[in-house]
Design a protein around this motif. Sequence first.
Motif, PDB file in Angstrom:
ATOM      1  N   THR A   1       1.157  -1.070  -0.115  1.00  8.80           N
ATOM      2  CA  THR A   1       0.085   0.069  -0.673  1.00  8.80           C
ATOM      3  C   THR A   1       1.161   1.186   0.334  1.00  8.80           C
ATOM      4  O   THR A   1       2.040   1.138   0.566  1.00  8.80           O
ATOM      5  CB  THR A   1      -0.726  -0.260   1.426  1.00  8.80           C
ATOM      6  OG1 THR A   1      -1.433  -1.358   1.405  1.00  8.80           O
ATOM      7  CG2 THR A   1      -2.015   1.106   0.812  1.00  8.80           C
ATOM      8  N   PHE A   2       0.204   2.257  -0.804  1.00  8.52           N
ATOM      9  CA  PHE A   2       1.133   3.331  -0.603  1.00  8.52           C
ATOM     10  C   PHE A   2       2.633   3.199  -2.312  1.00  8.52           C
ATOM     11  O   PHE A   2       2.830   4.334  -2.319  1.00  8.52           O
ATOM     12  CB  PHE A   2       1.910   3.845   0.880  1.00  8.52           C
ATOM     13  CG  PHE A   2       0.285   4.228   2.165  1.00  8.52           C
ATOM     14  CD1 PHE A   2       0.261   5.350   1.297  1.00  8.52           C
ATOM     15  CD2 PHE A   2       0.487   3.255   2.405  1.00  8.52           C
ATOM     16  CE1 PHE A   2      -0.300   5.842   2.973  1.00  8.52           C
ATOM     17  CE2 PHE A   2      -0.565   3.796   3.554  1.00  8.52           C
ATOM     18  CZ  PHE A   2      -1.222   5.414   3.763  1.00  8.52           C
ATOM     19  N   VAL A   3       2.681   2.096  -3.003  1.00  8.40           N
ATOM     20  CA  VAL A   3       3.296   1.709  -3.522  1.00  8.40           C
ATOM     21  C   VAL A   3       2.915   3.382  -4.962  1.00  8.40           C
ATOM     22  O   VAL A   3       4.292   4.190  -5.500  1.00  8.40           O
ATOM     23  CB  VAL A   3       3.849   0.964  -3.757  1.00  8.40           C
ATOM     24  CG1 VAL A   3       5.753   0.389  -4.966  1.00  8.40           C
ATOM     25  CG2 VAL A   3       4.962   0.151  -2.960  1.00  8.40           C
ATOM     26  N   ASN A   4       1.998   2.912  -5.087  1.00 11.95           N
ATOM     27  CA  ASN A   4       1.655   4.034  -6.459  1.00 11.95           C
ATOM     28  C   ASN A   4       1.538   5.107  -5.755  1.00 11.95           C
ATOM     29  O   ASN A   4       0.768   5.994  -6.784  1.00 11.95           O
ATOM     30  CB  ASN A   4       0.261   3.659  -7.057  1.00 11.95           C
ATOM     31  CG  ASN A   4      -0.647   3.447  -5.471  1.00 11.95           C
ATOM     32  OD1 ASN A   4      -0.763   3.185  -4.082  1.00 11.95           O
ATOM     33  ND2 ASN A   4      -1.987   3.940  -5.923  1.00 11.95           N
ATOM     34  N   VAL A   5       1.230   5.413  -4.466  1.00  7.26           N
ATOM     35  CA  VAL A   5       1.463   7.752  -3.895  1.00  7.26           C
ATOM     36  C   VAL A   5       3.017   7.945  -4.890  1.00  7.26           C
ATOM     37  O   VAL A   5       3.223   7.514  -3.439  1.00  7.26           O
ATOM     38  CB  VAL A   5       1.474   7.445  -2.773  1.00  7.26           C
ATOM     39  CG1 VAL A   5       0.752   8.856  -2.388  1.00  7.26           C
ATOM     40  CG2 VAL A   5       0.018   6.681  -2.596  1.00  7.26           C
ATOM     41  N   THR A   6       2.485   9.284  -5.885  1.00 10.59           N
ATOM     42  CA  THR A   6       4.157   9.047  -6.325  1.00 10.59           C
ATOM     43  C   THR A   6       4.683  10.207  -4.734  1.00 10.59           C
ATOM     44  O   THR A   6       6.006   9.819  -5.430  1.00 10.59           O
ATOM     45  CB  THR A   6       3.546  10.332  -7.458  1.00 10.59           C
ATOM     46  OG1 THR A   6       2.543   9.507  -7.901  1.00 10.59           O
ATOM     47  CG2 THR A   6       4.796  10.369  -8.424  1.00 10.59           C
ATOM     48  N   SER A   7       4.556  11.013  -4.164  1.00 10.58           N
ATOM     49  CA  SER A   7       4.703  11.806  -3.353  1.00 10.58           C
ATOM     50  C   SER A   7       5.985  10.378  -2.581  1.00 10.58           C
ATOM     51  O   SER A   7       7.119  10.392  -2.454  1.00 10.58           O
ATOM     52  CB  SER A   7       4.609  12.276  -2.169  1.00 10.58           C
ATOM     53  OG  SER A   7       3.811  12.110  -2.331  1.00 10.58           O
ATOM     54  N   LEU A   8       5.528   9.736  -2.351  1.00 13.04           N
ATOM     55  CA  LEU A   8       5.774   8.799  -1.608  1.00 13.04           C
ATOM     56  C   LEU A   8       7.035   7.458  -2.036  1.00 13.04           C
ATOM     57  O   LEU A   8       7.712   7.262  -1.864  1.00 13.04           O
ATOM     58  CB  LEU A   8       5.451   7.498  -0.813  1.00 13.04           C
ATOM     59  CG  LEU A   8       4.365   8.041   0.244  1.00 13.04           C
ATOM     60  CD1 LEU A   8       3.227   7.426   0.352  1.00 13.04           C
ATOM     61  CD2 LEU A   8       5.331   8.948   1.027  1.00 13.04           C
ATOM     62  N   ARG A   9       6.985   7.193  -3.191  1.00 12.81           N
ATOM     63  CA  ARG A   9       7.492   6.304  -4.811  1.00 12.81           C
ATOM     64  C   ARG A   9       8.700   7.002  -4.332  1.00 12.81           C
ATOM     65  O   ARG A   9       9.483   6.754  -5.170  1.00 12.81           O
ATOM     66  CB  ARG A   9       6.723   6.178  -5.817  1.00 12.81           C
ATOM     67  CG  ARG A   9       7.970   4.562  -5.959  1.00 12.81           C
ATOM     68  CD  ARG A   9       6.595   4.000  -6.961  1.00 12.81           C
ATOM     69  NE  ARG A   9       6.843   4.488  -8.214  1.00 12.81           N
ATOM     70  CZ  ARG A   9       5.288   5.438  -8.891  1.00 12.81           C
ATOM     71  NH1 ARG A   9       4.042   5.013  -7.272  1.00 12.81           N
ATOM     72  NH2 ARG A   9       4.900   6.232  -9.521  1.00 12.81           N
ATOM     73  N   ASN A  10       8.301   8.785  -5.069  1.00 15.27           N
ATOM     74  CA  ASN A  10       9.681   9.385  -5.303  1.00 15.27           C
ATOM     75  C   ASN A  10      11.195   9.215  -4.181  1.00 15.27           C
ATOM     76  O   ASN A  10      12.029   9.312  -4.907  1.00 15.27           O
ATOM     77  CB  ASN A  10       9.410  10.656  -5.442  1.00 15.27           C
ATOM     78  CG  ASN A  10       8.483  10.643  -7.105  1.00 15.27           C
ATOM     79  OD1 ASN A  10       8.644   9.888  -7.648  1.00 15.27           O
ATOM     80  ND2 ASN A  10       8.095  12.156  -7.648  1.00 15.27           N
ATOM     81  N   THR A  11      10.644   8.898  -2.981  1.00 17.51           N
ATOM     82  CA  THR A  11      11.814   9.219  -1.967  1.00 17.51           C
ATOM     83  C   THR A  11      11.983   8.106  -2.447  1.00 17.51           C
ATOM     84  O   THR A  11      13.578   7.509  -1.779  1.00 17.51           O
ATOM     85  CB  THR A  11      10.965   9.199  -0.681  1.00 17.51           C
ATOM     86  OG1 THR A  11       9.912   7.704  -0.445  1.00 17.51           O
ATOM     87  CG2 THR A  11      10.277  10.524   0.423  1.00 17.51           C
ATOM     88  N   GLU A  12      11.295   6.400  -3.083  1.00 15.90           N
ATOM     89  CA  GLU A  12      12.468   5.437  -3.452  1.00 15.90           C
ATOM     90  C   GLU A  12      12.650   5.396  -4.551  1.00 15.90           C
ATOM     91  O   GLU A  12      14.502   4.708  -4.727  1.00 15.90           O
ATOM     92  CB  GLU A  12      11.343   4.257  -2.535  1.00 15.90           C
ATOM     93  CG  GLU A  12      12.029   3.522  -1.691  1.00 15.90           C
ATOM     94  CD  GLU A  12      14.319   3.886  -1.621  1.00 15.90           C
ATOM     95  OE1 GLU A  12      13.740   2.349  -1.540  1.00 15.90           O
ATOM     96  OE2 GLU A  12      14.383   4.013  -0.906  1.00 15.90           O
TER      97      GLU A  12
END
Length: 694
Positions: free
Chosen positions: A592-603
Amino acid sequence: MSTRVVRAACPHDCPDTCAMLVTVTDGVATDIKGDPDHPNTNGTLCTKVSRYLERTYHEDRLLHPLKRVGKKGEGRFEQISWEEALNLITAKLKEIAARDARAILPYSYAGTMGIVQGESMAMRFFNKLGASRLDRTICSSAGGVGIKYTLGAKMGMDTEQYINSKVILIWGGNSIGSNIHFWTRAQEAKRRGAILIAIDPYRSLTAEKCQHHIALIPGTDAALALGLMHILIRDDLLDHDYIENYTLGFDQLKDRVSTWTPARVASTCGITLEEVEFLGKLYGETAKQREAVAIRVNYGVQRAHGGGMAVRNIACLPALVGAWRLAAGGILLSSGETYPKNEKLLSRPDLEPVDAARPPRTINMSTIGDDLLKKSSSEFGPAVEAVIVYNSNPVAVAPESSKVAQGFARDDLFTVVLEHFKTDTVDYADIVLPATTQLEHTDIHATYGHLYIMANNPAIAPLGESKPNSEIFRLLAGKMGFTDPCFADTDDDIAAMAFDAKHTHAIHFDWATLKRDGWMRLNVADAPFATGGFRTPSGKCEFYSERMKADGLDPLPTYIPPYESVASAPELAKKYPLAMISPPQRNFLNTTFVNVTSLRNTEGEPHLEMNPDDAVTRNIKQGDLVKIFNDRGSMLAKVRITNHARPGLVVALSIWWKKLATDGKNANELTSQRLTDMGRAPTFYDVLVQVEKA
Ligand SMILES: Nc1nc2c(c(=O)[nH]1)N[C@H]1C(S)=C(S)[C@@H](COP(=O)(O)OP(=O)(O)OC[C@H]3O[C@@H](n4cnc5c(=O)[nH]c(N)nc54)[C@H](O)[C@@H]3O)O[C@H]1N2
Ligand SMILES: Nc1nc2c(c(=O)[nH]1)N[C@H]1C(S)=C(S)[C@@H](COP(=O)(O)OP(=O)(O)OC[C@H]3O[C@@H](n4cnc5c(=O)[nH]c(N)nc54)[C@H](O)[C@@H]3O)O[C@H]1N2
Ligand SMILES: [Mo]
């Protein structure tokens, strides 16, 4: 303009289950924050959940029912009406059930931890249908069983008490990433003079911030616990009175641990003799001075062959030194069974049809890869013909992923997925049903990391045509012709029956009040086992367990080596010499959250952390793209050469959506379907691999 603030609860699979305040202006959620008055939440949400509005209003939200038009796995769909979707599903389920309803399998886990959207209406539906039962083992059952043998139940210290502990062992958990509100307490304890020790093969964010870090070989924790017991007994760092009154089997334990010398333990765990001695003495001597020694044991220790035994052994330590006498001493794995949940009323197992020719069949969610590929047989029962997935993403999270995907790709399998987004699993669905998020439905929560019952009020109307899981199963029940009154229960009815208000722990439970206030503390003692009262058959902390013996296990603490390690599988290790673990990434919550761009961008992309010694022998340089592989599969990742991984260990923080990863694969390509010693759980961190430059 109308603005109101709604009391909500974070639904995610995390021990913290935060109290949230959602600001709603003219029907739109505009702000979300942690409730400053809730003692555990203390006004802060983690980074992920503070993006919950971005997730809820994400442009990719599933807003309408869909029907597959492409091949399985392609993810091509056309929009259909609810009426058509429900009719297609129930027609198919009726056809299968007429032959054998056990060919229908629910597949769910903790996408939401809510009782209304998780364990009630859906369970009733599948029970009534006579579908296969799902053994929900994917996360916590190994340690759950282990701790029950020793302490009798999944309960323990109150997280709020750790601020007064003098020594805290953070054992197999990365609190900064996955239990941040516990970490806040541990930090407070540190400010008050506590010593924090991380026991973890990997130098996690948490291990970095503890005063000491013991980086053992994965899957060897049970041996370390045996060594600590050896030292406590050898040096007489014991609470004889506590042992005498509140434990069972001390003499047999003493005998057993005598051979677990610190030297043997050091070599088994791949750490130094000094580390073993230091830890044993620090724990025992601090307790001897009547200061509180505490353990926060987590899930990292359970994901190897002997994971159940590891937790069972670790749970023996507090009783030996009488740590339980103080509220700030003892151990916590999970507070889950402190809650007097009305399980039977919620899920209605009594609705299951009784048919001697078709006895109930249980399928383990952790072996879904094999089980979807099985043909009908007398041992297995009928082949699985339909899977209904909700609150889970098996194609990405279940072990040995290539087999899982192969199973879901079967043309003769009918798959329905209830989801928020087009996950890797949705790509294989025949019918997709859009589900509401926590902002759009009602729920009530128990937790596994603190002691409050939590309420979730809907903040906004369902987006698009999405519906709560509870409503979807209510509608399906209606179309199936299920007329039992429980299928007419509203979400409020279900929430109101969730806990036993006659039980002392929930004596003040009342849904109307809880909805208004948002949360309610359970009525429990500060120090749960200060004078015994364990929920084992003997009422004592069981060093010797008759139940384990009856279950075919060693009744005393012992060490069960990993399936795959250099020491326990030397032949395999010639080909695949590196141990791989894939613990959670801080900014994701499972998938969950992997497709939330702002969060995925951190990785950005999948990474593999690797020790400099292992990189140099493979001629791998910082930032290289590497291939990680074993006999089960492979994946690509960008390497980070770092001392955070001990030599011989590689770390692939997880769990990536496959389709958002470098080569459409994630760490579960490499994991196996072998199960733990207890609880039939997966062995995600019991994996050997090889790595080479891609
Ligand atoms: N941000 C975030 N939070 C989460 C989750 C998430 O995905 N992301 N997942 C949630 C879920 S479902 C769960 S179950 C919990 C998990 O909760 P925790 O278990 O506290 O969380 P992890 O971060 O998985 O910590 C596991 C740690 O164990 C270490 N480890 C791996 N193998 C071993 C071993 O053999 N022995 C020891 N001693 N340590 C080992 C790993 O390196 C890792 O640092 O977290 C929940 N919270
Ligand atoms: N390699 C590796 N694999 C692992 C782990 C690991 O550490 N390493 N960890 C394991 C652990 S601890 C766990 S718990 C499992 C977790 O596995 P899962 O429980 O499958 O967790 P998620 O991947 O977060 O998927 C949950 C899905 O539920 C959906 N969802 C959320 N709320 C709702 C709702 O109200 N209705 C519906 N219909 N859907 C909803 C979300 O959109 C999400 O796609 O993964 C396991 N897999
Ligand atoms: Mo989990």
